[in-house]
Motif scaffolding. Structure first.
Motif, PDB file in Angstrom:
ATOM      1  N   LYS A   1     -57.728  45.735  38.336  1.00  0.00           N
ATOM      2  CA  LYS A   1     -58.440  45.433  37.286  1.00  0.00           C
ATOM      3  C   LYS A   1     -59.578  44.447  37.648  1.00  0.00           C
ATOM      4  O   LYS A   1     -60.396  43.982  36.551  1.00  0.00           O
ATOM      5  CB  LYS A   1     -57.564  45.025  36.187  1.00  0.00           C
ATOM      6  CG  LYS A   1     -56.750  45.951  35.643  1.00  0.00           C
ATOM      7  CD  LYS A   1     -55.779  45.230  34.602  1.00  0.00           C
ATOM      8  CE  LYS A   1     -54.601  46.296  34.341  1.00  0.00           C
ATOM      9  NZ  LYS A   1     -53.668  45.551  33.141  1.00  0.00           N
ATOM     10  N   LEU A   2     -59.856  44.284  38.788  1.00  0.00           N
ATOM     11  CA  LEU A   2     -60.640  43.181  39.070  1.00  0.00           C
ATOM     12  C   LEU A   2     -61.734  43.720  39.988  1.00  0.00           C
ATOM     13  O   LEU A   2     -61.688  44.965  40.585  1.00  0.00           O
ATOM     14  CB  LEU A   2     -59.910  42.078  39.916  1.00  0.00           C
ATOM     15  CG  LEU A   2     -58.940  41.150  38.938  1.00  0.00           C
ATOM     16  CD1 LEU A   2     -58.284  40.357  40.024  1.00  0.00           C
ATOM     17  CD2 LEU A   2     -59.603  40.403  37.886  1.00  0.00           C
ATOM     18  N   GLY A   3     -62.968  43.099  40.451  1.00  0.00           N
ATOM     19  CA  GLY A   3     -63.829  43.620  41.307  1.00  0.00           C
ATOM     20  C   GLY A   3     -63.694  43.356  42.737  1.00  0.00           C
ATOM     21  O   GLY A   3     -64.335  43.434  43.632  1.00  0.00           O
ATOM     22  N   PHE A   4     -62.603  42.965  43.163  1.00  0.00           N
ATOM     23  CA  PHE A   4     -62.032  42.618  44.473  1.00  0.00           C
ATOM     24  C   PHE A   4     -60.732  42.906  44.974  1.00  0.00           C
ATOM     25  O   PHE A   4     -60.031  43.184  43.956  1.00  0.00           O
ATOM     26  CB  PHE A   4     -62.425  41.298  44.930  1.00  0.00           C
ATOM     27  CG  PHE A   4     -61.642  40.054  43.942  1.00  0.00           C
ATOM     28  CD1 PHE A   4     -60.444  39.662  44.143  1.00  0.00           C
ATOM     29  CD2 PHE A   4     -62.090  39.704  42.834  1.00  0.00           C
ATOM     30  CE1 PHE A   4     -59.654  38.774  43.733  1.00  0.00           C
ATOM     31  CE2 PHE A   4     -61.649  38.654  42.125  1.00  0.00           C
ATOM     32  CZ  PHE A   4     -60.352  38.400  42.443  1.00  0.00           C
ATOM     33  N   ALA A   5     -60.430  43.280  46.266  1.00  0.00           N
ATOM     34  CA  ALA A   5     -59.090  43.925  46.633  1.00  0.00           C
ATOM     35  C   ALA A   5     -57.898  43.093  46.798  1.00  0.00           C
ATOM     36  O   ALA A   5     -56.720  43.503  46.325  1.00  0.00           O
ATOM     37  CB  ALA A   5     -59.255  44.717  47.762  1.00  0.00           C
ATOM     38  N   ARG A   6     -58.116  41.694  46.972  1.00  0.00           N
ATOM     39  CA  ARG A   6     -56.794  40.890  47.370  1.00  0.00           C
ATOM     40  C   ARG A   6     -56.715  39.559  46.776  1.00  0.00           C
ATOM     41  O   ARG A   6     -57.708  39.224  46.085  1.00  0.00           O
ATOM     42  CB  ARG A   6     -56.973  40.578  48.986  1.00  0.00           C
ATOM     43  CG  ARG A   6     -57.181  42.028  49.945  1.00  0.00           C
ATOM     44  CD  ARG A   6     -55.846  42.629  50.018  1.00  0.00           C
ATOM     45  NE  ARG A   6     -56.338  44.169  50.484  1.00  0.00           N
ATOM     46  CZ  ARG A   6     -56.336  44.233  51.754  1.00  0.00           C
ATOM     47  NH1 ARG A   6     -55.938  43.378  52.485  1.00  0.00           N
ATOM     48  NH2 ARG A   6     -56.406  45.523  52.410  1.00  0.00           N
ATOM     49  N   GLY A   7     -55.798  38.896  46.451  1.00  0.00           N
ATOM     50  CA  GLY A   7     -55.559  37.710  45.775  1.00  0.00           C
ATOM     51  C   GLY A   7     -55.617  36.403  46.409  1.00  0.00           C
ATOM     52  O   GLY A   7     -56.048  36.661  47.724  1.00  0.00           O
ATOM     53  N   TYR A   8     -55.069  35.354  45.668  1.00  0.00           N
ATOM     54  CA  TYR A   8     -55.242  34.257  46.425  1.00  0.00           C
ATOM     55  C   TYR A   8     -54.141  33.473  45.482  1.00  0.00           C
ATOM     56  O   TYR A   8     -53.723  33.512  44.183  1.00  0.00           O
ATOM     57  CB  TYR A   8     -56.322  33.462  46.089  1.00  0.00           C
ATOM     58  CG  TYR A   8     -56.946  33.303  44.829  1.00  0.00           C
ATOM     59  CD1 TYR A   8     -56.726  32.349  43.980  1.00  0.00           C
ATOM     60  CD2 TYR A   8     -57.931  34.134  44.166  1.00  0.00           C
ATOM     61  CE1 TYR A   8     -57.336  32.223  42.594  1.00  0.00           C
ATOM     62  CE2 TYR A   8     -58.508  34.356  42.987  1.00  0.00           C
ATOM     63  CZ  TYR A   8     -58.146  33.124  42.138  1.00  0.00           C
ATOM     64  OH  TYR A   8     -58.624  32.841  40.928  1.00  0.00           O
TER      65      TYR A   8
END
Length: 579
Positions: free
Chosen positions: A365-372
């Protein structure tokens, strides 16, 4: 170097280069099995309980420099012998790269001063390509590594709580310390915007687990090395007991030049330069294990050239040094009016956070693939003027006890008033995220530069992509919202696109991995799923190099688990006479 090579008389079952997390676990596991082990370390010996080396519980005025600067890059009393730059040991960058490489030259390596954040990778972290189509899946799954995570938890000790978060796996936890006041305020603010704040997971003993180690007494100085061995360092928890077995010989101040191989392509030992006498030595072993750190192990392999291995040992794929990646990082701090005029009490705790924010969103649901994840800072640790007061957030003025404005700072009484009012009123947020592993990010041998020992050095090429930039922007949006919910005033302006949204330079988070990655395809990877070189069956790598992807977690706990797994595979292969 022009010197005659001196042959060390004893031949070993296993020779291990590097004494950090991976090397320490391999030394302990293999020596416990009765194998004869040589441990080779580029720096000096180290024991945080040695009175000559101990820096824990020293006051700032005990520094021989008395505030005139420091010889240690990350703190005057930090348990680190090395740094971003080491005299006579350079590295280079291509013209469009600003990679930073931290090296700790000492027994125990960077485990002597790390943050002790001990997070398991989750099930999704081993199969990212299957989820978002970027990078590659690991050749192993969480289920393959879980038994070894479990054993590392019990062997070393980690505090935390069972939260039932799918991709933030629970382990075997010691009781966590209570959250500090600023962490409670963050937790309250975060709950209003559906962000979880849970107890941290650090490898610090809050309960006894062995007679050889003491329990944390909450001095908040883990980065100085623990004199009672209450936190995890490879030097004190793994290598120290391994040396007592009588099965381990330790060679310190030994700079490894290359892995030696025979006509059949098998490793036979290493060449190293003794920093004390400048002589070159050969040590022989049936198995060679590299654990010198992701980049240093790649450097050794790339410098190990022969007729059979013209591009370096284990490098027929050309992948040694490729897929280098580091955690992303962005930070923000703020002044919190609720924390002004605090009653003074000891809030030191462990040498790190008592609570943190695990990744909580769906990247689809975001514009980037990985989290933090987000690491929390604050509290009433020992102050320095101008740090932790939040003065800059209020443009140099603050209301005094009568509600009047007065200039901040000054000397004498004015300075004391600042300390009393602002001390402990600052919180900080540090995002640590996953970057995409790319073949185009790499380290290689610089053909034009050698170190003081005559060994060719590394050159780095590394660029962040839009994936990492968008992630850093999201970090700062999160920090801003948390600060707003706390009624705080951010310190400084939120960084924008021209500043890469405050994204730290590659390498700056000191989580570099991926240079000798594992895989099932020998043409696209260096190692198999047991950390064993495809091209050389008696050569293993057990540092961060084998990682296929980094995850949004710190790498140390996974390095330890994979090293334990690889060491037990070696023991099995020894028994089967395959090594």
């Amino acid at each position: 170097m022009g010197f005659e090579i001196i042959e060390r008389e004893e031949a070993y079952d296993v020779l291990i280069v590097g004494s950090g997390a991976g090397g320490g676990m391999a030394v302990k596991t293999l020596s416990d099995a009765g194998l004869r082990v040589a441990l080779i370390e580029a720096g000096p010996d180290y024991d945080p309980a040695d009175p000559e080396q101990q820096t824990q519980l020293k006051w700032p005025y005990q520094s021989p420099r008395r505030g005139a600067g420091t010889v240690r890059d990350i703190g005057e009393f930090t348990a680190s012998l090395g740094g971003w730059k080491i005299e006579g040991e350079p590295y280079t960058n291509t013209k469009d790269t600003e990679f930073r490489w931290y090296r700790s030259r000492m027994i125990g390596g960077r485990t002597n001063h790390w943050g002790r954040i001990s997070l398991r990778f989750g099930p999704d972290d081993f199969r990212r390509r299957s989820i978002d189509g970027l990078g590659d899946d690991w050749p192993i799954t969480y289920d393959d590594v879980k038994p070894f995570y479990d054993r590392v938890d019990k062997m070393i000790g980690v505090f935390g709580t069972r939260e039932g978060i799918y991709n933030e796996p629970d382990g075997f936890f010691l009781p966590p310390p209570k959250p500090r006041l600023h962490e409670l305020l963050v937790q309250k603010a975060a709950a209003r915007i559906n962000i979880p704040v849970i107890p941290a997971r650090l490898s610090v003993l809050t309960r006894p687990i062995s007679k050889s180690r003491g329990v944390c007494f909450y001095c908040n100085q883990c980065n100085r090395g623990c004199s009672v061995y209450g936190d995890f360092s490879s030097s004190s928890v793994l290598i120290k007991p391994a040396r007592k077995s009588g099965h381990v010989d330790v060679y310190t101040n030994a700079m490894v030049r290359e892995v030696l191989t025979n006509a059949e392509g098998l490793a036979t030992g290493v060449l190293y330069i003794d920093k004390t006498d400048l002589q070159e030595y050969r040590v022989r072993a049936r198995v060679v294990v590299l654990a010198a750190s992701a980049c240093e192990s790649a450097r050794i392999l790339l410098n190990s050239r022969s007729a059979r291995f013209p591009n370096g040992v284990a490098n027929s794929s050309g992948m040694v040094g490729r897929y280098l990646h580091d955690s992303t990082g962005a930070v923000r701090s703020a002044f919190i009016p609720q924390l002004m005029d605090r009653k003074r009490y000891n809030e030191d705790g462990v040498g790190g956070m008592h609570a943190y924010i695990p990744w909580w969103l769906d990247n689809k649901k975001l514009g980037f693939a990985r989290g933090y994840h987000v690491e929390l800072g604050g509290g009433m640790t020992m102050p320095m003027y101008g740090f932790g007061f939040g003065i800059q957030a209020l443009n140099g003025k603050y209301p005094d006890k009568n509600g009047q404005q007065k200039p901040a700072g000054g000397y004498g009484l004015s300075w004391k008033e600042d300390v009393k009012r602002f001390y402990g009123a600052t919180v900080s947020f540090a995002g640590r995220g996953e970057s995409i592993a790319l073949e185009s990010n790499y380290c290689k041998i610089d053909p034009a530069t050698v170190d003081k020992w005559g060994i060719p050095v590394l050159q780095f090429h590394y660029q962040w992509t839009d994936q990492e930039l968008k992630q850093a922007r999201h970090m700062h949006d999160t920090f801003e919202e948390l600060i707003h919910q706390m009624g705080g005033v951010p310190n400084g302006e939120k960084p924008g696109e021209s500043e890469q949204y405050g994204l730290a330079k590659p390498g700056a988070i000191i989580h570099e991995v991926g240079t000798t990655r594992m895989g099932n395809d020998p043409s696209r990877s260096v190692l198999n799923k047991y950390n064993q070189a495809h091209d050389c069956r008696n050569l293993f790598v057990v540092d961060g190099g084998p990682f296929v992807s980094q995850a949004d977690k710190n790498p140390t706990w996974t390095i330890l688990a994979l090293s334990l797994r690889a060491a037990e595979y070696m023991i099995d292969q020894f028994r089967k006479k395959n090594l």
